[in-house]
Design a protein around this motif. Structure first.
Motif, PDB file in Angstrom:
ATOM      1  N   GLY A 225       0.823  -1.199   0.000  1.00  0.00           N
ATOM      2  CA  GLY A 225       0.000   0.000   0.000  1.00  0.00           C
ATOM      3  C   GLY A 225       0.856   1.248   0.000  1.00  0.00           C
ATOM      4  N   ARG A 226       2.054   1.124  -0.488  1.00  0.00           N
ATOM      5  CA  ARG A 226       2.942   2.288  -0.548  1.00  0.00           C
ATOM      6  C   ARG A 226       3.392   2.546  -1.970  1.00  0.00           C
ATOM      7  N   ILE A 227       3.886   3.745  -2.198  1.00  0.00           N
ATOM      8  CA  ILE A 227       4.458   4.079  -3.497  1.00  0.00           C
ATOM      9  C   ILE A 227       5.733   3.257  -3.681  1.00  0.00           C
ATOM     10  N   SER A 228       5.910   2.746  -4.860  1.00  0.00           N
ATOM     11  CA  SER A 228       7.068   1.898  -5.120  1.00  0.00           C
ATOM     12  C   SER A 228       8.367   2.671  -5.189  1.00  0.00           C
ATOM     13  N   PHE A 229       8.295   3.897  -5.609  1.00  0.00           N
ATOM     14  CA  PHE A 229       9.512   4.668  -5.820  1.00  0.00           C
ATOM     15  C   PHE A 229      10.158   5.050  -4.498  1.00  0.00           C
ATOM     16  N   LYS A 230      11.332   5.554  -4.589  1.00  0.00           N
ATOM     17  CA  LYS A 230      12.098   5.848  -3.394  1.00  0.00           C
ATOM     18  C   LYS A 230      11.479   6.946  -2.543  1.00  0.00           C
ATOM     19  N   GLY A 231      10.689   7.777  -3.097  1.00  0.00           N
ATOM     20  CA  GLY A 231      10.047   8.803  -2.280  1.00  0.00           C
ATOM     21  C   GLY A 231      10.506  10.209  -2.629  1.00  0.00           C
ATOM     22  N   ASP A 232      11.643  10.313  -3.221  1.00  0.00           N
ATOM     23  CA  ASP A 232      12.117  11.644  -3.588  1.00  0.00           C
ATOM     24  C   ASP A 232      12.170  11.802  -5.101  1.00  0.00           C
ATOM     25  N   THR A 233      11.744  10.746  -5.794  1.00  0.00           N
ATOM     26  CA  THR A 233      11.753  10.836  -7.243  1.00  0.00           C
ATOM     27  C   THR A 233      10.533  11.624  -7.713  1.00  0.00           C
ATOM     28  N   PRO A 234      10.635  12.308  -8.843  1.00  0.00           N
ATOM     29  CA  PRO A 234       9.544  13.115  -9.373  1.00  0.00           C
ATOM     30  C   PRO A 234       8.273  12.294  -9.563  1.00  0.00           C
ATOM     31  N   ARG A 235       8.435  11.053 -10.014  1.00  0.00           N
ATOM     32  CA  ARG A 235       7.260  10.215 -10.258  1.00  0.00           C
ATOM     33  C   ARG A 235       6.538   9.856  -8.976  1.00  0.00           C
ATOM     34  N   ALA A 236       7.284   9.617  -7.917  1.00  0.00           N
ATOM     35  CA  ALA A 236       6.667   9.287  -6.647  1.00  0.00           C
ATOM     36  C   ALA A 236       5.816  10.455  -6.164  1.00  0.00           C
ATOM     37  N   VAL A 237       6.363  11.644  -6.267  1.00  0.00           N
ATOM     38  CA  VAL A 237       5.654  12.847  -5.843  1.00  0.00           C
ATOM     39  C   VAL A 237       4.405  13.045  -6.686  1.00  0.00           C
ATOM     40  N   LEU A 238       4.555  12.850  -7.985  1.00  0.00           N
ATOM     41  CA  LEU A 238       3.428  13.005  -8.901  1.00  0.00           C
ATOM     42  C   LEU A 238       2.335  11.981  -8.590  1.00  0.00           C
ATOM     43  N   GLN A 239       2.734  10.756  -8.356  1.00  0.00           N
ATOM     44  CA  GLN A 239       1.769   9.705  -8.068  1.00  0.00           C
ATOM     45  C   GLN A 239       0.957  10.039  -6.819  1.00  0.00           C
ATOM     46  N   ARG A 240       1.647  10.402  -5.765  1.00  0.00           N
ATOM     47  CA  ARG A 240       0.963  10.720  -4.521  1.00  0.00           C
ATOM     48  C   ARG A 240       0.032  11.914  -4.705  1.00  0.00           C
ATOM     49  N   ALA A 241       0.500  12.905  -5.419  1.00  0.00           N
ATOM     50  CA  ALA A 241      -0.308  14.105  -5.641  1.00  0.00           C
ATOM     51  C   ALA A 241      -1.582  13.761  -6.403  1.00  0.00           C
ATOM     52  N   ARG A 242      -1.449  12.920  -7.411  1.00  0.00           N
ATOM     53  CA  ARG A 242      -2.612  12.547  -8.209  1.00  0.00           C
ATOM     54  C   ARG A 242      -3.601  11.730  -7.393  1.00  0.00           C
ATOM     55  N   LEU A 243      -3.101  10.835  -6.577  1.00  0.00           N
ATOM     56  CA  LEU A 243      -3.979  10.013  -5.754  1.00  0.00           C
ATOM     57  C   LEU A 243      -4.736  10.884  -4.762  1.00  0.00           C
ATOM     58  N   GLU A 244      -4.028  11.810  -4.159  1.00  0.00           N
ATOM     59  CA  GLU A 244      -4.677  12.698  -3.203  1.00  0.00           C
ATOM     60  C   GLU A 244      -5.740  13.532  -3.895  1.00  0.00           C
ATOM     61  N   ALA A 245      -5.468  13.871  -5.142  1.00  0.00           N
ATOM     62  CA  ALA A 245      -6.429  14.661  -5.921  1.00  0.00           C
ATOM     63  C   ALA A 245      -7.697  13.855  -6.188  1.00  0.00           C
ATOM     64  N   GLU A 246      -7.578  12.530  -6.144  1.00  0.00           N
ATOM     65  CA  GLU A 246      -8.734  11.660  -6.377  1.00  0.00           C
ATOM     66  C   GLU A 246      -9.418  11.271  -5.081  1.00  0.00           C
ATOM     67  N   GLY A 247      -8.893  11.767  -3.963  1.00  0.00           N
ATOM     68  CA  GLY A 247      -9.537  11.493  -2.689  1.00  0.00           C
ATOM     69  C   GLY A 247      -8.831  10.450  -1.851  1.00  0.00           C
ATOM     70  N   ILE A 248      -7.710   9.939  -2.350  1.00  0.00           N
ATOM     71  CA  ILE A 248      -6.957   8.959  -1.571  1.00  0.00           C
ATOM     72  C   ILE A 248      -6.233   9.675  -0.429  1.00  0.00           C
ATOM     73  N   VAL A 249      -6.266   9.042   0.738  1.00  0.00           N
ATOM     74  CA  VAL A 249      -5.621   9.637   1.903  1.00  0.00           C
ATOM     75  C   VAL A 249      -4.413   8.807   2.318  1.00  0.00           C
ATOM     76  N   PHE A 250      -3.310   9.481   2.585  1.00  0.00           N
ATOM     77  CA  PHE A 250      -2.106   8.780   3.027  1.00  0.00           C
ATOM     78  C   PHE A 250      -1.942   8.923   4.532  1.00  0.00           C
ATOM     79  N   THR A 251      -1.515   7.850   5.176  1.00  0.00           N
ATOM     80  CA  THR A 251      -1.266   7.914   6.611  1.00  0.00           C
ATOM     81  C   THR A 251       0.102   8.544   6.850  1.00  0.00           C
TER      82      THR A 251
END
Length: 119
Positions: A65-91
């Motif tokens: 249930g986590r982002i696969s990327f290391k966390g500081d990569t541009p794609r990881a940030v983009l993925q999280r941002a998009r999910l949050e935009a869809e209503g997904i909440v991260f702990t």
DNA sequence: CGTATGACTTTTA
DNA sequence: GTAAAAGCCATAC
């Protein structure tokens, strides 16, 4: 959505496109929905080849249930941002809140979509 | 056709 | 809860 004569990644794209907004799925679930639970790596591999936004690749995360990327990569940030935009909440741990339920919902949608487009 | 690679998963500690 | 190792299999070279 009917897949004509896909290679493996074409199937992956079709499956991921069928994932409803606001839900998430895993590489393994996508692979399993395609008929092979062992191809989880290739799901990611196929998504890595994506260059456009025609596929909601951000709705696919790993089995934890986590982002696969290391966390500081541009794609990881983009993925999280998009999910949050869809209503997904991260702990606070970086995991998706309600991941288990969201995953089941997405899996159901996947199977339904794929049953309409058998391999 | 053989080897290398990887946005993963599961098991074990 | 996290960390490390082995296993799988479609593309790429």
């Amino acid at each position: 959505m009917r897949v004509v004569r896909p290679g493996f990644h074409a199937s992956v794209y079709a499956a991921v496109r069928s994932v409803p907004a606001g839900t998430v799925t895993t590489y393994g679930d996508v692979g399993a929905a395609l008929g092979s639970p062992r191809v989880a790596r290739h799901v990611g591999w196929a998504l890595a080849a994506l260059t456009d936004d025609s596929v909601p690749w951000h709705r696919v995360v790993n089995a934890s249930g986590r982002i696969s990327f290391k966390g500081d990569t541009p794609r990881a940030v983009l993925q999280r941002a998009r999910l949050e935009a869809e209503g997904i909440v991260f702990t606070s741990s970086g995991r998706i809140d309600g991941f288990s339920a969201l995953r089941l919902t997405a899996r159901d949608a996947l199977l339904d979509a794929i049953s309409d487009a058998p391999a």
